[in-house]
Write an enzyme that holds these catalytic residues in place. Structure first.
Site, short mmCIF file in Angstrom:
data_model
loop_
_atom_site.label_atom_id
_atom_site.label_comp_id
_atom_site.label_asym_id
_atom_site.label_seq_id
_atom_site.Cartn_x
_atom_site.Cartn_y
_atom_site.Cartn_z
CE LYS A 86 -3.81 -2.50 2.18
NZ LYS A 86 -4.57 -2.85 3.37
CD GLN A 120 -3.45 -4.41 6.50
OE1 GLN A 120 -3.58 -3.39 5.84
NE2 GLN A 120 -3.85 -5.59 6.04
CG ASP A 161 -9.71 -0.22 4.82
OD1 ASP A 161 -9.53 -0.69 3.69
OD2 ASP A 161 -8.91 -0.35 5.77
N1 GUN Z 1 -6.78 -6.90 6.13
C1 GUN Z 1 -7.11 -7.68 5.08
N2 GUN Z 1 -7.74 -6.94 4.12
C2 GUN Z 1 -7.79 -5.69 4.60
C3 GUN Z 1 -8.30 -4.46 4.08
O1 GUN Z 1 -8.85 -4.38 2.97
N3 GUN Z 1 -8.16 -3.36 4.87
C4 GUN Z 1 -7.58 -3.42 6.10
N4 GUN Z 1 -7.51 -2.30 6.81
N5 GUN Z 1 -7.10 -4.55 6.60
C5 GUN Z 1 -7.20 -5.66 5.86
#
Ligand code: GUN
Length: 288
Positions: A49, A93, A116
């Protein structure tokens, strides 16, 4: 003839468009990335990311916290980011360590910065068909359907999986008045999963179980969107493993109209959508 729904190609195109748009801005959109602990998968996702932020000209604020951080201290970190005018998007995350209540943490993120789309406010707005942040994976699925002009109007869509991150939002998005699909959502208690899946014009597999959708569970000519990312041992590879989806790709690839491969299907779309949401947050916060 089956065609491959190429998430790499579509995500590259979208990222190129975002990069060009960001180049025109005087200020870089900023994504705050909160990582708690040292889960290897989370570290890898977070670094992808941040790398994408850099490639597209976004800035990122890195907050790496120890596994033992208290819930109150994590809440304080989020509240500081909420107040910080230079931060446009906040990503915490997941998964978080067990001593932390993830729902409580997510709820603290300012909805305007919730790129998100996980806060109850954004999920509520999504269900109501209001302006919101659409979670990145369902948003990526919609972008793939749009790019390949796969019409959902009047189509029977079967979603296998009811997670908050994928199953629930994609089902709600596709049933809305702009998409007009007839949606069935299956789960582990579904009586006859094969029968339900065979009804699908569009099958969305998001159950997190490797190759759960077999060749005889999908009707000829259907479109298959495979959201699964499962690591399986593969001694023939140098690294010792490979990724497979929630569908048996080889059994399906010659009987369906279109299918997303794993890897290279839905996966690459997710980060592109996170960047798009961050740019949307930047613009909305400034009234652009
Ligand atoms: N963990 C697995 N997929 C995601 C996601 O799309 N966003 C976040 N914040 N954590 C994750």
């Amino acid at each position: 003839m089956t065609y491959k729904i190429d998430g790499k190609e579509v995500s590259s195109y979208i990222k190129e468009c975002l990069k060009k748009e960001v180049q025109k801005l005087d200020i870089k959109p900023c994504l705050a990335v909160v990582l708690v602990g040292s889960n290897p998968a989370s570290i890898s996702y977070v670094s992808s990311k941040k790398k994408t932020c850099e490639e597209l000209g976004f800035s990122h604020r890195d907050i790496d916290l120890d596994e033992t951080v208290s819930q109150d201290d994590l809440i304080s970190v989020i509240e500081d980011l909420n107040r910080d005018d230079n931060v446009d998007g906040i990503l915490v995350q997941l998964p978080l360590p067990r001593h932390i209540d993830s729902d409580m943490i997510i709820k603290k993120i300012l909805p305007e910065k919730d790129v998100d789309g996980f806060t109850p406010i954004n999920m509520g707005r999504l269900v109501l068909g209001q302006e919101c942040f659409i979670p990145c994976t369902p948003k990526g699925i919609l972008a793939l359907l749009d790019y390949y002009k796969i019409d959902t109007d009047g189509k029977k869509v079967v979603v296998v999986g009811r997670s908050n991150i994928v199953g629930k939002p994609i089902a709600n998005l596709l049933m809305q008045k702009d998409r007009n699909a007839t949606v069935t959502v299956c789960n582990t208690h579904t009586k006859d999963l094969k029968k339900e899946c065979l009804e699908a014009d569009i099958l969305i597999a998001a159950c997190g179980q490797r190759e759960a959708i077999k060749g005889d569970m999908v009707k000829d000519g259907a479109v298959v969107i495979d959201v699964g990312i499962n690591r399986v041992d593969d001694p023939s590879r140098e690294r010792g493993w490979r990724l497979v989806g929630d569908c048996d790709y080889n059994a399906l690839k010659d009987k369906v109209t279109a299918i997303t491969p794993v890897p290279g299907g839905v996966g690459p779309m997710t980060i592109a959508m996170l960047m798009e949401n961050t740019l949307i947050a930047f613009k909305r916060r400034r009234g652009l």
